[in-house]
Design an enzyme around this catalytic site. Structure first.
Site, PDB file in Angstrom:
ATOM      1  N   ASP A 203       0.816  -1.217   0.000  1.00 16.11           N
ATOM      2  CA  ASP A 203       0.000   0.000   0.000  1.00 16.11           C
ATOM      3  C   ASP A 203       0.850   1.267   0.000  1.00 16.11           C
ATOM      4  O   ASP A 203       0.319   2.366   0.021  1.00 16.11           O
ATOM      5  CB  ASP A 203      -0.927  -0.008   1.226  1.00 16.11           C
ATOM      6  CG  ASP A 203      -1.998   1.064   1.177  1.00 16.11           C
ATOM      7  OD1 ASP A 203      -2.543   1.308   0.087  1.00 16.11           O
ATOM      8  OD2 ASP A 203      -2.289   1.673   2.225  1.00 16.11           O
ATOM      9  N   SER A 227      -7.013   5.409   0.036  1.00 17.96           N
ATOM     10  CA  SER A 227      -7.238   4.092  -0.556  1.00 17.96           C
ATOM     11  C   SER A 227      -8.697   3.698  -0.350  1.00 17.96           C
ATOM     12  O   SER A 227      -9.251   3.892   0.731  1.00 17.96           O
ATOM     13  CB  SER A 227      -6.328   3.044   0.093  1.00 17.96           C
ATOM     14  OG  SER A 227      -4.966   3.378  -0.052  1.00 17.96           O
ATOM     15  N   GLN A 276      -5.358  -1.693  -6.928  1.00 18.28           N
ATOM     16  CA  GLN A 276      -5.952  -0.753  -5.984  1.00 18.28           C
ATOM     17  C   GLN A 276      -6.664   0.372  -6.716  1.00 18.28           C
ATOM     18  O   GLN A 276      -6.206   0.834  -7.763  1.00 18.28           O
ATOM     19  CB  GLN A 276      -4.888  -0.152  -5.063  1.00 18.28           C
ATOM     20  CG  GLN A 276      -5.449   0.739  -3.970  1.00 18.28           C
ATOM     21  CD  GLN A 276      -4.378   1.286  -3.054  1.00 18.28           C
ATOM     22  OE1 GLN A 276      -3.790   2.330  -3.314  1.00 18.28           O
ATOM     23  NE2 GLN A 276      -4.093   0.555  -1.982  1.00 18.28           N
TER      24      GLN A 276
END
Length: 286
Positions: A203, A227, A276
């Site tokens: 991430d 996110s 993502q």
């Protein structure tokens, strides 16, 4: 944010409060919210605590529903959805004081022999020792000092492997980024812990690559970032304390959303893949 491997290992050592519920602490952050990679890693750790021995995580899909409050413990409730002959599936919901912030489904598999092929690692990538620290690159291209970035990501050693001369330049059209990453010191020989570290690292820069073609400062005063969802597939075992090449591309950004793919290569072999989508909303500075 944890500043050392020992601190992150301690954060991943969840306290069991019920049969299928666990409590994870947070190290706090200068950004005043919990880092998404930490929640991913803790949720995966919680799920592992309920899975039969010998089963290895191969995929997860998560949604970040609300920003986590930094410094506040997070409760992870695990639903043991199914244990089959060779697969186990789990659902994990994370909350702070009853306020749900995150949900994830994940699947585990008994390792078995089978067909084997993989994409080759990108060619002509400079060695980690020849690449600048990511903190130095971010410090030069943002309003935060190098030291602040070093403190924020201290648990990981990261090197910027892209062409820094064209990054974020007006007219630059390739939405891609390459980063070398590894834990800042040696980890125990625990495959579950190495997967948790990979989830944590995944991430780090994945959303940022969706802003590379644009003359904007990622997470600067003119941009709201977060996110939204994160998927990950673990293909092969990999040590998170050895250099991993994180090859990232963004095929699309639109309507305030950025979408990115990432591939983590370990010693030239594809170890994990990620996808993502996140918020990259342009706003007027306060």
């Amino acid at each position: 944010m944890p500043e050392s491997v020992d601190e992150l290992i301690a954060i991943l050592d969840l306290d069991q409060t019920e049969e299928h519920a666990f409590l994870g602490r947070d190290a706090g952050s200068a950004r005043q919210r919990v880092f998404g990679g930490q929640v991913l890693a803790q949720a995966l750790t919680a799920a592992y605590r309920t899975v039969p021995d010998g089963r290895v995580a191969h995929s997860l899909g998560a949604y970040f529903l609300r920003a986590g409050v930094a410094g506040t413990p997070i409760r992870y409730a695990v639903e043991p959805t199914r244990d089959g002959g060779s697969f186990s599936s789990r659902r994990v919901v994370a909350d702070q004081a009853g306020r749900v912030i995150f949900s994830m489904v994940c699947s585990f598999h008994v390792l078995e022999p089978g067909l084997d092929h993989a994409d080759a690692a990108p060619m002509s990538v400079p060695e980690p020792e020849d690449c600048p620290p990511l903190s130095a690159v971010l410090g030069a291209r943002s309003r935060r000092a190098v030291e602040a970035w070093q403190q924020e990501w201290g648990v990981l050693e990261t090197r910027f492997a892209s062409d820094t001369s064209t990054l974020s330049a007006a007219g630059h059209s390739d939405a891609e980024m390459k980063v070398w990453v590894r834990a800042e010191s040696a980890l125990p020989d625990d495959p579950q812990l190495h997967q948790a570290f990979l989830a944590y690292a995944s991430d780090l820069t994945l959303l940022a690559v969706s802003t590379v073609p644009h003359p904007v400062e990622f997470a600067g005063p003119n941009m709201q970032v977060a996110s939204i969802d994160h998927s990950m597939w673990f293909h092969r075992p990999a040590r998170a304390d050895q250099w991993l090449l994180y090859d990232q591309v963004s095929p699309s950004a639109s309507s305030g959303l950025g979408f990115s793919f990432g591939r983590l290569f370990s010693q030239g072999r594809l170890a994990a893949s990620c996808a993502q989508e996140g918020l990259i909303r342009l706003v007027e500075p306060a």
